[in-house]
Design a protein around this motif. Sequence first.
Motif, PDB file in Angstrom:
ATOM      1  N   ASN A  62       0.736  -1.241   0.134  1.00 39.36           N
ATOM      2  CA  ASN A  62      -0.204  -0.253   0.101  1.00 39.36           C
ATOM      3  C   ASN A  62       0.748   1.184  -0.045  1.00 39.36           C
ATOM      4  O   ASN A  62       0.653   2.180  -0.688  1.00 39.36           O
ATOM      5  CB  ASN A  62      -0.992   0.036   1.187  1.00 39.36           C
ATOM      6  CG  ASN A  62      -2.167   0.879   1.209  1.00 39.36           C
ATOM      7  OD1 ASN A  62      -2.645   1.251  -0.086  1.00 39.36           O
ATOM      8  ND2 ASN A  62      -2.685   1.510   2.297  1.00 39.36           N
ATOM      9  N   ILE A  65       2.762   1.760  -3.392  1.00 45.70           N
ATOM     10  CA  ILE A  65       1.827   2.254  -4.573  1.00 45.70           C
ATOM     11  C   ILE A  65       1.549   3.471  -4.504  1.00 45.70           C
ATOM     12  O   ILE A  65       1.415   4.321  -5.429  1.00 45.70           O
ATOM     13  CB  ILE A  65       0.643   1.335  -4.549  1.00 45.70           C
ATOM     14  CG1 ILE A  65       0.092   1.329  -6.138  1.00 45.70           C
ATOM     15  CG2 ILE A  65      -0.435   1.675  -3.625  1.00 45.70           C
ATOM     16  CD1 ILE A  65       0.771   0.852  -7.231  1.00 45.70           C
ATOM     17  N   LYS A  66       1.254   3.885  -3.267  1.00 46.25           N
ATOM     18  CA  LYS A  66       1.281   5.253  -3.058  1.00 46.25           C
ATOM     19  C   LYS A  66       2.429   6.230  -3.051  1.00 46.25           C
ATOM     20  O   LYS A  66       2.278   7.479  -3.570  1.00 46.25           O
ATOM     21  CB  LYS A  66       0.560   5.467  -1.460  1.00 46.25           C
ATOM     22  CG  LYS A  66      -0.626   5.064  -1.340  1.00 46.25           C
ATOM     23  CD  LYS A  66      -1.240   5.321   0.188  1.00 46.25           C
ATOM     24  CE  LYS A  66      -2.671   4.991   0.374  1.00 46.25           C
ATOM     25  NZ  LYS A  66      -3.101   4.750   1.684  1.00 46.25           N
ATOM     26  N   TRP A  69       2.775   6.568  -6.869  1.00 42.28           N
ATOM     27  CA  TRP A  69       1.695   7.692  -7.508  1.00 42.28           C
ATOM     28  C   TRP A  69       2.206   9.102  -7.010  1.00 42.28           C
ATOM     29  O   TRP A  69       2.184   9.666  -7.709  1.00 42.28           O
ATOM     30  CB  TRP A  69       0.413   7.332  -6.708  1.00 42.28           C
ATOM     31  CG  TRP A  69      -0.560   8.389  -6.854  1.00 42.28           C
ATOM     32  CD1 TRP A  69      -1.208   9.049  -8.035  1.00 42.28           C
ATOM     33  CD2 TRP A  69      -1.146   9.123  -5.898  1.00 42.28           C
ATOM     34  NE1 TRP A  69      -2.074   9.972  -8.092  1.00 42.28           N
ATOM     35  CE2 TRP A  69      -2.009   9.994  -6.737  1.00 42.28           C
ATOM     36  CE3 TRP A  69      -1.253   8.993  -4.452  1.00 42.28           C
ATOM     37  CZ2 TRP A  69      -2.796  11.366  -5.736  1.00 42.28           C
ATOM     38  CZ3 TRP A  69      -1.968   9.965  -3.599  1.00 42.28           C
ATOM     39  CH2 TRP A  69      -2.794  10.771  -4.407  1.00 42.28           C
ATOM     40  N   SER A  89      -5.020   7.207  -7.515  1.00 42.26           N
ATOM     41  CA  SER A  89      -5.101   6.111  -6.979  1.00 42.26           C
ATOM     42  C   SER A  89      -6.305   5.689  -6.208  1.00 42.26           C
ATOM     43  O   SER A  89      -7.142   6.500  -5.660  1.00 42.26           O
ATOM     44  CB  SER A  89      -4.046   6.023  -5.763  1.00 42.26           C
ATOM     45  OG  SER A  89      -4.067   4.904  -4.958  1.00 42.26           O
ATOM     46  N   ARG A  90      -6.809   4.311  -6.524  1.00 42.46           N
ATOM     47  CA  ARG A  90      -7.825   3.959  -5.972  1.00 42.46           C
ATOM     48  C   ARG A  90      -7.844   2.387  -5.861  1.00 42.46           C
ATOM     49  O   ARG A  90      -7.441   1.575  -6.548  1.00 42.46           O
ATOM     50  CB  ARG A  90      -9.082   4.195  -7.039  1.00 42.46           C
ATOM     51  CG  ARG A  90     -10.487   3.536  -6.721  1.00 42.46           C
ATOM     52  CD  ARG A  90     -11.551   4.003  -7.497  1.00 42.46           C
ATOM     53  NE  ARG A  90     -11.375   3.308  -8.776  1.00 42.46           N
ATOM     54  CZ  ARG A  90     -12.463   3.346  -9.751  1.00 42.46           C
ATOM     55  NH1 ARG A  90     -13.405   4.239  -9.666  1.00 42.46           N
ATOM     56  NH2 ARG A  90     -12.264   2.851 -10.888  1.00 42.46           N
ATOM     57  N   ARG A  92      -5.784   0.668  -4.286  1.00 40.77           N
ATOM     58  CA  ARG A  92      -4.425   0.145  -4.367  1.00 40.77           C
ATOM     59  C   ARG A  92      -4.096  -0.103  -5.687  1.00 40.77           C
ATOM     60  O   ARG A  92      -3.264  -0.890  -6.188  1.00 40.77           O
ATOM     61  CB  ARG A  92      -4.166  -1.032  -3.659  1.00 40.77           C
ATOM     62  CG  ARG A  92      -4.460  -0.849  -1.927  1.00 40.77           C
ATOM     63  CD  ARG A  92      -4.473  -2.130  -1.270  1.00 40.77           C
ATOM     64  NE  ARG A  92      -4.524  -2.068   0.005  1.00 40.77           N
ATOM     65  CZ  ARG A  92      -5.480  -1.872   0.651  1.00 40.77           C
ATOM     66  NH1 ARG A  92      -6.950  -1.944  -0.225  1.00 40.77           N
ATOM     67  NH2 ARG A  92      -5.828  -1.763   2.134  1.00 40.77           N
ATOM     68  N   LEU A  94      -3.401   2.122  -9.686  1.00 43.39           N
ATOM     69  CA  LEU A  94      -3.263   3.299 -10.233  1.00 43.39           C
ATOM     70  C   LEU A  94      -4.324   3.852 -11.234  1.00 43.39           C
ATOM     71  O   LEU A  94      -4.768   2.914 -11.969  1.00 43.39           O
ATOM     72  CB  LEU A  94      -1.741   3.602 -10.836  1.00 43.39           C
ATOM     73  CG  LEU A  94      -0.689   3.495  -9.990  1.00 43.39           C
ATOM     74  CD1 LEU A  94       0.463   3.556 -10.546  1.00 43.39           C
ATOM     75  CD2 LEU A  94      -1.009   4.569  -8.833  1.00 43.39           C
ATOM     76  N   ASN A  95      -4.800   5.030 -11.497  1.00 44.18           N
ATOM     77  CA  ASN A  95      -5.930   5.410 -12.150  1.00 44.18           C
ATOM     78  C   ASN A  95      -5.113   6.503 -13.285  1.00 44.18           C
ATOM     79  O   ASN A  95      -4.721   7.400 -12.744  1.00 44.18           O
ATOM     80  CB  ASN A  95      -7.047   6.025 -11.673  1.00 44.18           C
ATOM     81  CG  ASN A  95      -7.804   4.962 -10.619  1.00 44.18           C
ATOM     82  OD1 ASN A  95      -9.011   5.009 -10.648  1.00 44.18           O
ATOM     83  ND2 ASN A  95      -7.135   4.192  -9.999  1.00 44.18           N
ATOM     84  N   CYS A 122       7.750   3.101 -11.486  1.00 41.80           N
ATOM     85  CA  CYS A 122       7.344   2.279 -10.517  1.00 41.80           C
ATOM     86  C   CYS A 122       8.453   1.396 -10.047  1.00 41.80           C
ATOM     87  O   CYS A 122       8.710   1.235  -8.951  1.00 41.80           O
ATOM     88  CB  CYS A 122       6.023   1.922 -10.269  1.00 41.80           C
ATOM     89  SG  CYS A 122       4.702   3.081 -10.312  1.00 41.80           S
ATOM     90  N   GLU A 269     -10.034   4.491  -0.887  1.00 43.68           N
ATOM     91  CA  GLU A 269      -8.891   5.055  -1.534  1.00 43.68           C
ATOM     92  C   GLU A 269      -9.598   5.422  -3.130  1.00 43.68           C
ATOM     93  O   GLU A 269      -8.839   5.096  -4.024  1.00 43.68           O
ATOM     94  CB  GLU A 269      -7.997   4.132  -1.621  1.00 43.68           C
ATOM     95  CG  GLU A 269      -7.143   3.759  -0.483  1.00 43.68           C
ATOM     96  CD  GLU A 269      -5.771   3.047  -0.802  1.00 43.68           C
ATOM     97  OE1 GLU A 269      -5.756   2.018  -1.130  1.00 43.68           O
ATOM     98  OE2 GLU A 269      -4.751   4.024  -0.541  1.00 43.68           O
TER      99      GLU A 269
END
Length: 292
Positions: A62, A65-66, A69, A89-90, A92, A94-95, A122, A269
């Motif tokens: 978590n 990934i944040k 982002w 981020s939604r 966990r 990436l959007n 990443c 999220e």
Amino acid sequence: MTIRKRKIVRLILVALFTSVFLIATVNAIENDTNACFEEYKNDPEIFACRGKLPDVMDKEWNNSIKNCWMNLTRMGRSEFDSSFRAIGSRDRVLNVYLSSDYQDEIDDARIDKIYNIIENYCEEQEGINEVPVVFLWQEDEIWYPEYGHESFERIQNESWLITTRGIVPEIDELSEKIAWTDKLTKITENVEGMEQYYYGMYGDRTVYGFGAHLNGYITVEFNSESPELINESVINDIYQMIDETAEEKGISDVPVVFRWSEKDIEETEDTPGFTSTMLVLGLALAIGIRRV
């Protein structure tokens, strides 16, 4: 038919079968690669997915990934693609938001190019392989409300409001509103010291969201699960950091809204983000709040 001819026929049939099998397998792999993750496959807003979800999504994942982002938000749009509008981020994942004006031009190759930039970044920064990404369309049409004292007045009775600081300028022209929110976005990109509130300066995460809002102010969203961590001193400290950055960019009394989070971010999220911040009110805009 002679034995030799029968052998040749069998070899040809085996070759044909093998070719068909390989083609079917490759197609299946490609379809699987482009298919959306199970929980998103019926989401009408998502038109493509890349990467894969890990078997275990623990706290370490978590945070990774944040972090990925947040660093990606500091990259300019042009570094991704001319159609690129936002990254967030939604759940966990990436959007990536692409302009709907490019729907006739976006193909798998173009999506792959954007994804490769994200994946490589990443992997290099956080060691995340095959980072999960979903792609959505964003409408470029943006409606802006009235700017001025009404901006704060409209939220005075909201249960999530803690307090406000600064002044929202009186702005009527759309172009000036866009320019103003762009300035607020730049301020949020350059504030130093906010990270200490993102990742547990006081043992728990204090700030869940931080970014520019459609209503012409900056929003700081606090963890509603830990109200005992928020006091006047914390608010003043954060506002001072934001205000000092704004002063460097020629803006006095920068408007900031301090509020409570409405949901547990670990569960939802729902954080569409932009080149530097997160989306507010579910609208894909060129501004937003960055949830962390």
